[in-house]
Scaffold this motif. Structure first.
Motif, PDB file in Angstrom:
ATOM      1  N   THR A   1      -0.800 -13.618   1.455  1.00  0.00           N
ATOM      2  CA  THR A   1      -0.528 -12.463   0.608  1.00  0.00           C
ATOM      3  C   THR A   1      -0.739 -11.166   1.367  1.00  0.00           C
ATOM      4  O   THR A   1      -1.805 -10.926   1.943  1.00  0.00           O
ATOM      5  N   TRP A   2       0.287 -10.330   1.356  1.00  0.00           N
ATOM      6  CA  TRP A   2       0.215  -8.963   1.857  1.00  0.00           C
ATOM      7  C   TRP A   2       0.673  -8.045   0.738  1.00  0.00           C
ATOM      8  O   TRP A   2       1.692  -8.310   0.094  1.00  0.00           O
ATOM      9  N   LEU A   3      -0.072  -6.969   0.512  1.00  0.00           N
ATOM     10  CA  LEU A   3       0.283  -6.052  -0.563  1.00  0.00           C
ATOM     11  C   LEU A   3       0.162  -4.612  -0.098  1.00  0.00           C
ATOM     12  O   LEU A   3      -0.779  -4.247   0.621  1.00  0.00           O
ATOM     13  N   GLY A   4       1.122  -3.789  -0.509  1.00  0.00           N
ATOM     14  CA  GLY A   4       1.061  -2.349  -0.296  1.00  0.00           C
ATOM     15  C   GLY A   4       1.206  -1.630  -1.623  1.00  0.00           C
ATOM     16  O   GLY A   4       1.942  -2.090  -2.498  1.00  0.00           O
ATOM     17  N   ARG A   5       0.499  -0.536  -1.785  1.00  0.00           N
ATOM     18  CA  ARG A   5       0.518   0.198  -3.052  1.00  0.00           C
ATOM     19  C   ARG A   5       0.427   1.694  -2.790  1.00  0.00           C
ATOM     20  O   ARG A   5      -0.319   2.137  -1.916  1.00  0.00           O
ATOM     21  N   VAL A   6       1.161   2.484  -3.566  1.00  0.00           N
ATOM     22  CA  VAL A   6       0.981   3.925  -3.596  1.00  0.00           C
ATOM     23  C   VAL A   6       0.884   4.346  -5.054  1.00  0.00           C
ATOM     24  O   VAL A   6       1.510   3.740  -5.932  1.00  0.00           O
ATOM     25  N   ALA A   7       0.082   5.355  -5.316  1.00  0.00           N
ATOM     26  CA  ALA A   7      -0.085   5.850  -6.675  1.00  0.00           C
ATOM     27  C   ALA A   7      -0.396   7.329  -6.621  1.00  0.00           C
ATOM     28  O   ALA A   7      -0.975   7.827  -5.640  1.00  0.00           O
ATOM     29  N   ALA A   8      -0.008   8.033  -7.657  1.00  0.00           N
ATOM     30  CA  ALA A   8      -0.283   9.463  -7.763  1.00  0.00           C
ATOM     31  C   ALA A   8      -0.490   9.814  -9.219  1.00  0.00           C
ATOM     32  O   ALA A   8       0.101   9.200 -10.112  1.00  0.00           O
ATOM     33  N   ALA A   9      -1.336  10.795  -9.472  1.00  0.00           N
ATOM     34  CA  ALA A   9      -1.573  11.259 -10.836  1.00  0.00           C
ATOM     35  C   ALA A   9      -1.911  12.740 -10.817  1.00  0.00           C
ATOM     36  O   ALA A   9      -2.576  13.230  -9.896  1.00  0.00           O
ATOM     37  N   ASP A  10      -1.446  13.449 -11.848  1.00  0.00           N
ATOM     38  CA  ASP A  10      -1.701  14.876 -11.996  1.00  0.00           C
ATOM     39  C   ASP A  10      -2.157  15.144 -13.421  1.00  0.00           C
ATOM     40  O   ASP A  10      -1.374  15.076 -14.365  1.00  0.00           O
ATOM     41  N   SER A  11      -3.449  15.418 -13.585  1.00  0.00           N
ATOM     42  CA  SER A  11      -3.985  15.804 -14.882  1.00  0.00           C
ATOM     43  C   SER A  11      -4.476  17.247 -14.862  1.00  0.00           C
ATOM     44  O   SER A  11      -5.200  17.674 -15.772  1.00  0.00           O
ATOM     45  N   ARG A  12      -4.102  17.990 -13.811  1.00  0.00           N
ATOM     46  CA  ARG A  12      -4.611  19.347 -13.616  1.00  0.00           C
ATOM     47  C   ARG A  12      -3.562  20.422 -13.859  1.00  0.00           C
ATOM     48  O   ARG A  12      -3.871  21.490 -14.377  1.00  0.00           O
TER      49      ARG A  12
END
Length: 297
Positions: A75-86
């Motif tokens: 198993t190889w996994l890549g992830r990107v995530a972003a969030a803006d609550s400001r």
């Protein structure tokens, strides 16, 4: 609008996600993995924004996370995530994951010519994109959220499939140190092999900047929690200095006990998280290594 700022961040991060590439269940980010898979009630963990965007909305932040994991079944996994609550009152979050593995297919997917004892590969790529929106109220003491996701997979033995789905969640802060959250994931019963239809309940107690305790329970959505198995997750993180945190956690899911631990280097501008998880009593050993880089804007 925050979407205009979030989109270019995530778009550039997707290129990194391809470079980082990669169980039907999605692996958590490094910060969550080191704490026993918790994160639903953690307002600071943008790496889990596919399920905890309601909790993220309780604070003001603008973060980008990129990372990966390696584990059993090639198993190889890549992830990107972003969030803006400001940027505005409405919180937006998005995440993309790419996983590559070789898990033995079910008997129904085996070709008729395979003989007993033959080695058979089942290299499968799993990809998913989720977008969440949350609205906080009562001076960010409570929030409600909805998440939509699209997943697709391509399997050597099982063929290709895809599915849309959605979830809803809510979070609250009865006090400054205490956060609670509730989420329903994959509300639609579409038969997609990578989807788990679950109800999650989580709570986090953080009395100061150097200690956090968190727990979560998960059961099957639309099932009977007294007949279906309930997954338990507990974790803790301790700050040794302003820039160094250690974490540990335990989880029990479908009869499997897993221990995890992690180390985090933290600062005002960026954090680096590493975690190691291992199944107890597994022979040979089943270990997952995860590494995440998060940037604070």
């Amino acid at each position: 609008m925050p979407l205009r700022k979030l989109a270019p961040l995530l778009g550039s991060a997707l290129l990194l996600g391809r470079a980082l590439s990669a169980h039907a269940e999605e692996l958590p980010g490094a910060r969550s993995a080191g704490r026993g898979g918790v994160g639903l009630a953690n307002p600071t963990d943008v790496g889990e924004v596919a399920t905890n965007v309601a909790a993220v909305a309780l604070g003001e932040r603008y973060d980008l996370v990129a990372g990966g994991a390696y584990g059993p079944d090639d198993t190889w996994l890549g992830r990107v995530a972003a969030a803006d609550s400001r940027t505005s009152l409405v919180t937006l979050g998005a995440t993309y994951t790419y996983r590559l593995d070789d898990v033995e297919p079910p008997l129904s997917a085996l070709p008729g010519w395979v003989l007993d004892g033959d080695e058979l590969t089942n290299t499968t790529s799993h990809q998913g994109f989720a977008v969440g929106i949350a609205y906080p109220f009562l001076d960010r003491r409570m929030s409600i959220a909805a998440t939509g996701r699209y997943d697709w997979r391509d399997s050597e033995q099982e063929g290709s499939s895809d599915a849309f789905n959605f979830g809803v969640s809510a979070a609250g802060k009865p006090s400054e140190a205490f956060t609670v959250a509730l989420g329903i994931n994959n509300a639609l019963d579409l038969g997609y092999p990578d989807s788990e239809r679950t109800v999650d309940v989580g709570a986090r107690w953080e009395p100061g900047p150097f200690l956090g305790l968190e727990g979560a329970l998960r059961t099957e959505w639309m099932g009977d929690p007294f007949e279906e198995s309930i997954a338990e997750h507990v974790g803790a993180d301790v700050g040794l200095t302003e820039w160094l945190r250690l974490s540990a956690g335990w989880q029990h899911d479908d009869g499997v006990h897993t221990l995890g631990g992690g180390i985090s280097l933290v600062s005002d501008k960026a954090d680096l998280d590493y975690s190691l998880q291992g199944e107890l009593d597994a022979d040979p050993a089943r270990l997952w290594h995860s590494l995440d880089l998060r940037i604070h804007f």
